[in-house]
Design a protein around this motif. Structure first.
Motif, mmCIF file in Angstrom:
data_model
loop_
_atom_site.group_PDB
_atom_site.id
_atom_site.type_symbol
_atom_site.label_atom_id
_atom_site.label_comp_id
_atom_site.label_asym_id
_atom_site.label_seq_id
_atom_site.Cartn_x
_atom_site.Cartn_y
_atom_site.Cartn_z
ATOM 1 N N UNK A 49 0.845 -1.205 0.000
ATOM 2 C CA UNK A 49 0.000 0.000 0.000
ATOM 3 C C UNK A 49 0.875 1.247 0.000
ATOM 4 N N UNK A 50 1.876 1.250 0.891
ATOM 5 C CA UNK A 50 2.746 2.434 0.980
ATOM 6 C C UNK A 50 3.482 2.681 -0.332
ATOM 7 N N UNK A 51 3.956 1.604 -0.957
ATOM 8 C CA UNK A 51 4.706 1.766 -2.211
ATOM 9 C C UNK A 51 3.837 2.450 -3.252
ATOM 10 N N UNK A 52 2.546 2.062 -3.278
ATOM 11 C CA UNK A 52 1.648 2.665 -4.255
ATOM 12 C C UNK A 52 1.298 4.101 -3.868
ATOM 13 N N UNK A 53 1.325 4.405 -2.580
ATOM 14 C CA UNK A 53 0.847 5.715 -2.116
ATOM 15 C C UNK A 53 1.925 6.774 -1.938
ATOM 16 N N UNK A 58 3.364 11.621 -0.436
ATOM 17 C CA UNK A 58 4.656 12.068 0.075
ATOM 18 C C UNK A 58 4.997 11.228 1.303
ATOM 19 N N UNK A 59 6.062 11.626 2.009
ATOM 20 C CA UNK A 59 6.531 10.812 3.128
ATOM 21 C C UNK A 59 6.114 11.435 4.442
ATOM 22 N N UNK A 60 5.686 10.607 5.377
ATOM 23 C CA UNK A 60 5.369 11.150 6.697
ATOM 24 C C UNK A 60 4.293 10.345 7.389
ATOM 25 N N UNK A 67 -2.326 4.888 4.777
ATOM 26 C CA UNK A 67 -1.962 3.587 4.213
ATOM 27 C C UNK A 67 -2.324 2.458 5.170
ATOM 28 N N UNK A 68 -2.214 2.696 6.471
ATOM 29 C CA UNK A 68 -2.622 1.667 7.439
ATOM 30 C C UNK A 68 -4.126 1.415 7.333
#
Ligand code: MG
Length: 229
Positions: A49-53, A58-60, A67-68
């Motif tokens: 999920x994170x990779x797609x998002x 952005x990061x944080x 994403x969770x």
């Protein structure tokens, strides 16, 4: 390295602890979904999920929380109890308020280099959360400039160099992530000091890091930089 005039420091896991808190939160998240999948599987799903998002959010912390939630809904096939979503939001808020714990030697390094070089922070993440951490760290006074980037790639480092009016050969970047702190700066012709932290976010991992490159030094701890400068 005698031509270095500007030194930029990454913040998370270079100046203070960060990834450790994320990993604790991820473990809690996996426990929350234990009825649906093993912790290992939930971690794998969250990573996907994170990779797609990452490119969208952005990061944080806030993107991480979204994403969770997305992962929890997918893993539970939308049967997730609403109270678990509340729980994830609580986890996010607690992550946003973790104490800022400086890594060993950071203050000493900034103290010793401060008068002799122009020091800056180059970090990515949520602006409000990075500003809070800088404020709480008590380190703001050492820095000439703070750059919070959405993404740490060549383009943004180039912009930072332009802003500092600094040629790449006069610029040193100190950081724990080979992929976002070191590689782009070396590619631009700058210097890198790579100080790995004991845990690395999966998204920052690089296969076969090439550690014997020109203008790159690898440090065991941040204070080792004082041997070079
Ligand atoms: Mg970092």
């Amino acid at each position: 390295m005698k031509n270095i005039t500007n030194i930029a420091f990454d913040a998370d896991d270079t100046l203070w602890i960060n990834e450790t808190y994320f990993q604790e939160t991820e473990a809690e998240f996996c426990a929350l979904l234990a009825d649906y999948m093993s912790a290992r599987e939930v971690s794998g799903e969250l990573y996907k999920t994170e990779s797609a998002n990452n490119a969208i959010y952005g990061y944080g912390v806030k993107g991480f929380a979204l994403s969770m939630i997305e992962t929890a809904l997918r893993v539970s096939q939308n049967r997730l109890e609403p109270r678990l979503i509340s729980k994830i939001i609580d986890m996010e808020k607690s992550l946003l308020q973790k104490p800022v714990v400086l890594l060993d030697g950071v203050r000493e390094v900034l103290e010793k280099l401060g008068g002799r070089y122009r020091l800056v922070v180059a970090t990515k993440g949520d602006i409000s959360s990075q500003e809070r951490k800088l404020e709480e760290s008590g380190l703001l006074g050492y820095f000439h400039h703070i750059e919070i980037m959405s993404y740490k790639g060549e383009k943004n480092y180039k912009k930072l160099l332009g802003h500092l009016d600094c040629a790449p050969e006069n610029f040193l970047m100190v950081g724990n992530s080979y992929k976002s702190d070191i590689e782009p700066v070396l590619a631009l012709g700058g210097w890198g000091a790579y100080v790995p932290f004991h845990v690395t976010w999966q998204h920052e991992k690089v296969e076969n890091e090439n550690l014997s490159r020109p203008r790159l030094i690898v440090l065991e701890k941040i204070t080792d930089i004082l041997k070079y400068l």
